[in-house]
Design a protein around this motif. Structure first.
Motif, short mmCIF file in Angstrom:
data_model
loop_
_atom_site.label_atom_id
_atom_site.label_comp_id
_atom_site.label_asym_id
_atom_site.label_seq_id
_atom_site.Cartn_x
_atom_site.Cartn_y
_atom_site.Cartn_z
N LYS A 80 0.83 -1.21 0.00
CA LYS A 80 0.00 0.00 0.00
C LYS A 80 0.87 1.25 0.00
O LYS A 80 0.49 2.28 -0.59
N PHE A 106 -3.35 -2.03 15.89
CA PHE A 106 -4.65 -1.60 15.37
C PHE A 106 -5.66 -1.44 16.51
O PHE A 106 -6.46 -0.50 16.51
N VAL A 111 -8.52 1.09 14.95
CA VAL A 111 -8.78 0.86 13.53
C VAL A 111 -8.88 -0.64 13.28
O VAL A 111 -8.45 -1.46 14.10
N ASN A 112 -9.45 -0.99 12.13
CA ASN A 112 -9.64 -2.41 11.83
C ASN A 112 -8.44 -3.05 11.16
O ASN A 112 -8.26 -4.27 11.25
N GLY A 113 -7.63 -2.26 10.46
CA GLY A 113 -6.50 -2.85 9.78
C GLY A 113 -5.81 -1.86 8.87
O GLY A 113 -6.05 -0.63 8.94
N ASP A 115 -6.31 -1.21 5.87
CA ASP A 115 -7.21 -0.47 4.99
C ASP A 115 -7.66 0.84 5.60
O ASP A 115 -8.08 1.76 4.87
N ASP A 116 -7.59 0.96 6.94
CA ASP A 116 -8.03 2.19 7.62
C ASP A 116 -6.91 3.21 7.75
O ASP A 116 -7.12 4.30 8.29
N LEU A 117 -5.71 2.87 7.25
CA LEU A 117 -4.58 3.79 7.33
C LEU A 117 -4.15 4.19 5.93
O LEU A 117 -4.21 3.38 4.99
N THR A 118 -3.69 5.41 5.77
CA THR A 118 -3.26 5.89 4.47
C THR A 118 -1.79 5.52 4.24
O THR A 118 -1.05 5.19 5.18
N GLN A 121 0.40 7.66 6.27
CA GLN A 121 0.53 7.26 7.67
C GLN A 121 1.44 6.04 7.82
O GLN A 121 2.20 5.94 8.77
#
Length: 600
Positions: A80, A106, A111-113, A115-118, A121
């Protein structure tokens, strides 16, 4: 100290490390060279650990089979962030958090994982797990190690192997382009700037933060840098407030605080292991002194907590507030208004730069009242009515080379930067010429100040003018100097010390020379010149500088006996020094009166 500018990435990391699985106690097993890069190795350990571990030592196989580490989240995060190729192609050491470590992070973040972070970040976090080069477990030692992120991780070998607060579970997993060390927590790089970091220690640095805000430096220290801040604790500030006789920050102005605070800030990120004993420039413009002979000292303060990282620098907590050194001019200004006229005069005479320089100097500083008394005597309104040319010799007459404290003073004459000397008299208090020392020993960074209650006036007449001013006592001496053609030499040359015979001394000489010599006109110019030069010594020799023995003049030598104040000339004739007329100063020398003409 090494350069305090930006730090380069570490190319080779040198460490000493005890293997976290006690491999050193087992026979060495030579492992086959790795054939896959770091990213593939992580994938293999996750999906097919047997295939990856086929070439490993039995102990490492057992560790991998027992712990079954997974790196699904790490691989997804790398993808990512666009860092997969970076990790695959560069020589790196990776401290690899497991999926369980990411799950713990997490949960803490809510957050869930991934996918919730940019990507923005994730990138600094991931780079904080990578070190340039191949760092095997046998290379590790206690201390800080710079990461690709730019921030540092801390290695602690006191109990197993800790990287910050994470434990190394399996070390030295090799890949084609580096080394993997599996850790049980995700390492979080610094996320707070220097001001936020100080605030996070609340209340330990709350006074420092209040001071920074009042001095309007919060923006600079939050957004600028990188900086190294030597941060005084609250206890350090409270100790300062007591010494200053104030209640707190509210009793100090921004102008008071700014130079003090900037004296605690150094450009660049300087960690404790980079410090060397010696001076270091601060943003104040003045230097602090680092001393590593016993712990870490900054001036007279101890570093009590080192290497607290921030996004734009590093903080070292210290147990005292550092006070910037104040030079003589700044010190005089700080007494405002007590020395405001002196400061005004120094500025007008263009001496502020010199007296702010390295020195050291001793300044006998007249108070405002002393200057006002002088202005009244001179019939002037103030400094504005005097020229720089008039002020300069007066001011230089108040300055002595070196730091001379009151305990260093002794009765006698002390040369000033004017060239002429001041006379110190300790018989009743401390007198400098006819001025009393009112406040002694005010220390400055480049010397010492003694406040005095009168302005000292230097000699304003040269040797010839001074002799003429004492007329008629030395009128024959002046006539002799003119006849011998020595007026210009004794008026503009020098400095000289003149042993000056009185009129009576010359009259006695004429009687001694017999009835054929009734006046100077009866003495040949050449003879007169030789006699006069026999009374002149090079340099300023005050009575306190005189010693018994041979004295060399511009025309031979004579003998001096200080115990009797007698001079014996080359013809064994004696002349006496007149005690009440010694040390008559002039712009180009000093006069000692004698009661008999001496002959070469």
């Amino acid at each position: 100290m090494k350069s305090l500018t930006s730090l380069v990435l570490v190319a080779v990391m040198a460490f000493t490390f005890v293997g976290c699985n006690n491999d050193d106690d087992d026979p060495v097993v030579v492992e086959d060279p790795a054939t896959v890069d770091i990213t593939v190795a992580l994938q293999q350990i996750t999906e097919n650990p047997d295939a990856y571990s086929s070439t490993l030592s039995e102990l490492k196989k057992q560790s991998i089979n027992a712990k079954k580490p997974k790196f699904t989240v790490l691989m997804k995060a790398l993808a990512k962030s666009g860092l997969t190729s970076t990790v695959a192609k560069n020589d790196l050491t990776i401290f690899a958090p497991t999926d369980a470590a990411f799950a713990e992070l997490f949960a803490a973040l809510g957050v869930n994982g991934v996918d919730d972070l940019t990507a923005e970040q994730l990138t600094p976090i991931l780079l904080y797990h990578a070190v340039a080069g191949r760092v095997q477990s046998g290379d590790l030692s206690n201390g800080l190690v710079q990461t690709i992120n730019g921030a540092y991780i801390r290695i602690d070998l006191s109990s197993g192997v800790m990287v910050n607060d994470a434990s190394v579970e399996i070390a030295d997993l090799r890949a084609l382009n580096g080394v993997i060390h599996i850790i049980d927590k995700v390492l979080l790089p610094p996320s707070m700037n220097l001001v936020e970091k100080a605030i996070s220690f609340d209340p330990e640095f709350s006074i420092l933060v209040d001071a920074v805000v009042k001095a309007d430096l919060a923006g600079t220290l939050a957004d600028g840098g990188t900086f190294t801040v030597f941060a005084p604790t609250n206890a350090a500030f409270e100790e300062l407030f007591t010494a200053l006789g104030v209640n707190g920050i509210e009793d100090l102005t921004a102008e008071d605080l700014t130079p003090i605070l900037l004296y605690h800030v150094v450009a660049g990120s300087v960690f404790s292991f980079e410090l060397l004993s010696g001076p270091v420039p601060t943003l104040n413009g003045k230097e602090i002194e680092v001393d590593l002979s016993s712990g870490v000292m900054i001036n007279d303060a101890n570093v009590v907590i080192a290497d607290q990282q921030a996004t734009n620098g590093v903080i070292h907590a210290i147990d005292k507030v550092l006070l910037p050194p104040i030079n003589i001019v700044e010190k005089a200004i700080s007494f405002d208004p007590e020395f405001s006229i002196l400061v005004e005069a120094v500025v007008k005479a263009d001496l502020a730069g010199a007296l702010s320089g390295e020195g050291p100097f001793t300044v006998f500083a007249p108070t405002n009242a002393a200057f006002e008394s002088l202005f009244l005597t001179l019939g002037v309104g103030g400094v504005a009515d005097l020229t720089a040319e008039q002020l300069t010799p007066i001011l230089l007459y108040h300055v002595v080379s070196g730091s001379v404290y009151s305990t260093d003073l002794a009765n006698g004459f002390v040369p000033t930067l004017n060239g002429a000397a001041v006379e110190v008299d300790l018989t009743s208090g401390v007198m400098i010429n006819d001025a009393n020392v009112a406040i002694p020993d005010v220390a400055a960074s480049n010397g010492v100040i003694h406040a005095i209650d009168q302005v000292l006036l230097p000699p304003s007449m040269n040797i010839v003018e001074k002799a003429q001013s004492l007329a008629p006592e030395f009128s024959i001496l002046v006539d002799a100097v003119i006849k011998a053609g020595l007026t210009n030499t004794l008026a503009t040359g020098g400095p000289f010390t003149v042993f000056a015979p009185t009129n009576q001394a010359f009259l006695d000489l004429l009687d001694e020379l017999g009835p054929d010599v009734n006046s100077l006109d009866d003495i040949p110019v050449e003879t007169l010149t030789n006699v006069l030069l026999y009374h002149v010594v090079e340099g300023r020799v005050y009575s306190s500088d005189l010693e018994s023995g041979t004295v060399t003049t511009l025309n031979g030598t004579f003998n001096l006996d200080l115990s009797t104040l007698k001079i014996t000339d080359a013809n064994t004739r004696e002349s006496g020094l007149v005690p009440s007329l010694l040390n008559v100063q002039t712009t180009n020398g000093v006069i000692h009166v004698i009661d008999k003409v001496i002959l070469p």
